[in-house]
Design a protein around this motif. Structure first.
Motif, PDB file in Angstrom:
ATOM      1  N   LEU A  54       0.754  -1.208   0.023  1.00 54.06           N
ATOM      2  CA  LEU A  54      -0.060   0.165   0.013  1.00 54.06           C
ATOM      3  C   LEU A  54       0.736   1.245  -0.011  1.00 54.06           C
ATOM      4  O   LEU A  54       0.478   2.161  -0.714  1.00 54.06           O
ATOM      5  CB  LEU A  54      -1.003  -0.007   1.223  1.00 54.06           C
ATOM      6  N   PHE A  55       2.067   1.044   0.710  1.00 55.41           N
ATOM      7  CA  PHE A  55       2.971   2.404   0.803  1.00 55.41           C
ATOM      8  C   PHE A  55       3.261   2.709  -0.555  1.00 55.41           C
ATOM      9  O   PHE A  55       3.631   3.795  -0.920  1.00 55.41           O
ATOM     10  CB  PHE A  55       3.839   1.996   1.653  1.00 55.41           C
ATOM     11  N   VAL A  56       3.771   1.425  -1.454  1.00 53.55           N
ATOM     12  CA  VAL A  56       4.225   1.522  -2.679  1.00 53.55           C
ATOM     13  C   VAL A  56       3.222   2.352  -3.692  1.00 53.55           C
ATOM     14  O   VAL A  56       3.604   3.340  -4.460  1.00 53.55           O
ATOM     15  CB  VAL A  56       4.906   0.501  -3.310  1.00 53.55           C
ATOM     16  N   LEU A  57       2.119   1.952  -3.232  1.00 58.00           N
ATOM     17  CA  LEU A  57       0.951   2.580  -4.416  1.00 58.00           C
ATOM     18  C   LEU A  57       0.537   4.103  -3.964  1.00 58.00           C
ATOM     19  O   LEU A  57       0.176   4.634  -5.164  1.00 58.00           O
ATOM     20  CB  LEU A  57      -0.279   1.718  -4.317  1.00 58.00           C
ATOM     21  N   CYS A  58       0.500   4.124  -2.766  1.00 65.41           N
ATOM     22  CA  CYS A  58       0.054   5.514  -2.413  1.00 65.41           C
ATOM     23  C   CYS A  58       1.064   6.536  -1.882  1.00 65.41           C
ATOM     24  O   CYS A  58       0.867   7.708  -1.751  1.00 65.41           O
ATOM     25  CB  CYS A  58      -1.266   5.572  -1.280  1.00 65.41           C
ATOM     26  N   GLU A  59       2.355   6.100  -1.696  1.00 69.09           N
ATOM     27  CA  GLU A  59       3.509   6.535  -1.335  1.00 69.09           C
ATOM     28  C   GLU A  59       3.228   7.546   0.109  1.00 69.09           C
ATOM     29  O   GLU A  59       3.636   8.878   0.200  1.00 69.09           O
ATOM     30  CB  GLU A  59       3.905   7.521  -2.115  1.00 69.09           C
ATOM     31  N   ASN A  60       2.481   6.931   1.036  1.00 67.03           N
ATOM     32  CA  ASN A  60       1.923   7.706   2.294  1.00 67.03           C
ATOM     33  C   ASN A  60       2.664   6.955   3.369  1.00 67.03           C
ATOM     34  O   ASN A  60       2.317   5.414   3.677  1.00 67.03           O
ATOM     35  CB  ASN A  60       0.443   7.793   2.488  1.00 67.03           C
ATOM     36  N   SER A  61       3.456   7.543   4.098  1.00 67.57           N
ATOM     37  CA  SER A  61       4.457   6.939   5.261  1.00 67.57           C
ATOM     38  C   SER A  61       3.533   6.256   6.588  1.00 67.57           C
ATOM     39  O   SER A  61       3.837   5.390   7.072  1.00 67.57           O
ATOM     40  CB  SER A  61       5.342   7.528   5.721  1.00 67.57           C
ATOM     41  N   MET A  62       2.151   7.067   6.488  1.00 70.91           N
ATOM     42  CA  MET A  62       1.212   6.839   7.693  1.00 70.91           C
ATOM     43  C   MET A  62       0.810   5.382   7.650  1.00 70.91           C
ATOM     44  O   MET A  62       0.491   4.759   8.494  1.00 70.91           O
ATOM     45  CB  MET A  62       0.011   7.687   7.400  1.00 70.91           C
ATOM     46  N   VAL A  63       0.896   4.726   6.360  1.00 70.76           N
ATOM     47  CA  VAL A  63       0.436   3.227   6.158  1.00 70.76           C
ATOM     48  C   VAL A  63       1.252   2.230   6.793  1.00 70.76           C
ATOM     49  O   VAL A  63       0.927   1.536   7.682  1.00 70.76           O
ATOM     50  CB  VAL A  63       0.419   3.062   4.597  1.00 70.76           C
ATOM     51  N   LEU A  64       2.698   2.555   6.937  1.00 73.18           N
ATOM     52  CA  LEU A  64       3.525   1.873   7.299  1.00 73.18           C
ATOM     53  C   LEU A  64       3.517   2.025   9.005  1.00 73.18           C
ATOM     54  O   LEU A  64       3.458   1.046   9.710  1.00 73.18           O
ATOM     55  CB  LEU A  64       5.093   2.113   7.093  1.00 73.18           C
ATOM     56  N   SER A  65       3.515   3.062   9.345  1.00 76.36           N
ATOM     57  CA  SER A  65       3.279   3.427  10.736  1.00 76.36           C
ATOM     58  C   SER A  65       2.170   2.672  11.467  1.00 76.36           C
ATOM     59  O   SER A  65       2.334   2.153  12.446  1.00 76.36           O
ATOM     60  CB  SER A  65       3.054   4.860  11.221  1.00 76.36           C
ATOM     61  N   ALA A  66       0.925   2.815  10.799  1.00 77.81           N
ATOM     62  CA  ALA A  66      -0.368   2.290  11.032  1.00 77.81           C
ATOM     63  C   ALA A  66      -0.007   0.774  11.192  1.00 77.81           C
ATOM     64  O   ALA A  66      -0.652   0.278  12.148  1.00 77.81           O
ATOM     65  CB  ALA A  66      -1.479   2.517  10.416  1.00 77.81           C
ATOM     66  N   ALA A  67       0.636   0.038  10.294  1.00 76.55           N
ATOM     67  CA  ALA A  67       0.818  -1.390  10.263  1.00 76.55           C
ATOM     68  C   ALA A  67       1.541  -1.814  11.369  1.00 76.55           C
ATOM     69  O   ALA A  67       1.007  -2.732  12.076  1.00 76.55           O
ATOM     70  CB  ALA A  67       1.350  -1.791   8.945  1.00 76.55           C
ATOM     71  N   ILE A  68       2.774  -0.976  11.712  1.00 76.95           N
ATOM     72  CA  ILE A  68       3.365  -1.475  13.022  1.00 76.95           C
ATOM     73  C   ILE A  68       2.711  -1.422  14.176  1.00 76.95           C
ATOM     74  O   ILE A  68       2.579  -2.129  15.070  1.00 76.95           O
ATOM     75  CB  ILE A  68       4.780  -0.574  12.849  1.00 76.95           C
ATOM     76  N   PHE A  69       1.850  -0.259  14.262  1.00 78.81           N
ATOM     77  CA  PHE A  69       1.138   0.080  15.514  1.00 78.81           C
ATOM     78  C   PHE A  69      -0.079  -0.837  15.581  1.00 78.81           C
ATOM     79  O   PHE A  69       0.041  -1.706  16.741  1.00 78.81           O
ATOM     80  CB  PHE A  69       0.282   1.491  15.339  1.00 78.81           C
ATOM     81  N   ILE A  70      -0.730  -1.519  14.507  1.00 79.21           N
ATOM     82  CA  ILE A  70      -1.802  -2.199  14.704  1.00 79.21           C
ATOM     83  C   ILE A  70      -1.250  -3.669  15.003  1.00 79.21           C
ATOM     84  O   ILE A  70      -1.972  -4.341  15.712  1.00 79.21           O
ATOM     85  CB  ILE A  70      -2.722  -2.461  12.997  1.00 79.21           C
ATOM     86  N   THR A  71      -0.093  -4.045  14.397  1.00 76.74           N
ATOM     87  CA  THR A  71       0.601  -5.107  14.648  1.00 76.74           C
ATOM     88  C   THR A  71       1.042  -5.381  16.144  1.00 76.74           C
ATOM     89  O   THR A  71       0.613  -6.315  16.959  1.00 76.74           O
ATOM     90  CB  THR A  71       1.789  -5.428  13.654  1.00 76.74           C
ATOM     91  N   LEU A  72       1.494  -4.292  16.866  1.00 78.88           N
ATOM     92  CA  LEU A  72       1.973  -4.233  18.060  1.00 78.88           C
ATOM     93  C   LEU A  72       0.709  -4.312  19.020  1.00 78.88           C
ATOM     94  O   LEU A  72       0.621  -5.126  20.136  1.00 78.88           O
ATOM     95  CB  LEU A  72       2.959  -3.201  18.501  1.00 78.88           C
ATOM     96  N   ILE A  73      -0.541  -3.554  18.810  1.00 71.69           N
ATOM     97  CA  ILE A  73      -1.697  -3.402  19.578  1.00 71.69           C
ATOM     98  C   ILE A  73      -2.182  -4.963  19.505  1.00 71.69           C
ATOM     99  O   ILE A  73      -2.732  -5.294  20.466  1.00 71.69           O
ATOM    100  CB  ILE A  73      -2.433  -2.281  19.148  1.00 71.69           C
ATOM    101  N   GLY A  74      -2.245  -5.649  18.351  1.00 70.00           N
ATOM    102  CA  GLY A  74      -2.834  -6.675  18.063  1.00 70.00           C
ATOM    103  C   GLY A  74      -2.220  -7.906  19.028  1.00 70.00           C
ATOM    104  O   GLY A  74      -2.979  -8.854  19.464  1.00 70.00           O
ATOM    105  N   LEU A  75      -0.871  -7.918  18.911  1.00 71.47           N
ATOM    106  CA  LEU A  75       0.075  -8.873  19.685  1.00 71.47           C
ATOM    107  C   LEU A  75      -0.321  -8.656  21.226  1.00 71.47           C
ATOM    108  O   LEU A  75      -0.565  -9.737  21.846  1.00 71.47           O
ATOM    109  CB  LEU A  75       1.267  -8.666  19.346  1.00 71.47           C
TER     110      LEU A  75
END
Length: 187
Positions: A54-75
């Motif tokens: 998604l980051f490559v497609l939309c070039e928005n770094s918030m996507v990567l930050s959200a993925a890390i945040f969601i993964t950690l909260i999910g864990l």
């Protein structure tokens, strides 16, 4: 202290540890399979690869930050509310039955049932999908009807031991319940 290896209903290895503190007090602990690093890594990698796509497609770094945040909260949620490390059953003939679930995060959930409310401990069967599964449960006595059952409390819901393990736990519980029935009741 005695520990034996068994299998869960899904085929995963589990262990049953028996401790006898006295003739009328036993603790039975079913240890669930440990957290699999391989499956955890696969889930994390899948989420992060999708986020990178998604980051490559939309070039928005918030996507990567959200993925890390969601993964950690999910864990954290998974370890604190879902993944159970071991389940224990402490049977004290004169007092009651304590059921404890210990989560991977260290959190414990404990339920105590007074022996006066316990009618019996039984192995029940259920049909799930195309399989017959067995589970251990405590039958609670109906206060209005001494012959009736008011509630069924299932045990070892997370580890789901197979019948051979359940029979071992059942026999231990029945020995203590029989002692209680044959003991003279105080007037």
């Amino acid at each position: 202290m005695e520990e034996r290896e068994y299998r869960s209903a899904s085929g995963a290895p589990i262990a049953l540890r028996r401790r006898q503190y006295s003739a009328s007090c036993r603790e039975l602990v079913v240890r669930c399979p440990r957290l699999q690093l391989r499956s955890l890594s696969a889930a994390t990698s899948a989420v992060w690869l999708a986020a990178y796509g998604l980051f490559v497609l939309c070039e928005n770094s918030m996507v990567l930050s959200a993925a890390i945040f969601i993964t950690l909260i999910g864990l954290i949620i998974y370890l604190h509310f879902v993944k159970i490390d071991h389940e224990s059953l402490l049977v004290i003939g004169s007092l009651g039955i304590q059921v404890t679930s210990s989560y991977a995060s260290g959190k414990e959930s404990t339920t105590f049932i007074e022996m006066g409310h316990v009618k019996d401990v039984v192995i029940n069967e259920a049909i799930h999908m195309q399989k017959v599964i067995y589970y251990l449960c405590i039958l609670l006595q109906d206060p209005g009807d001494p012959q009736g059952v008011s509630e069924v409390v299932p045990l070892f819901q997370s580890s789901k031991p197979r019948l051979d393990c359940l029979i071992e736990v059942y026999k231990s519980c029945q020995e203590i319940l029989e002692q209680r029935k044959t003991a003279p009741q105080p007037s």
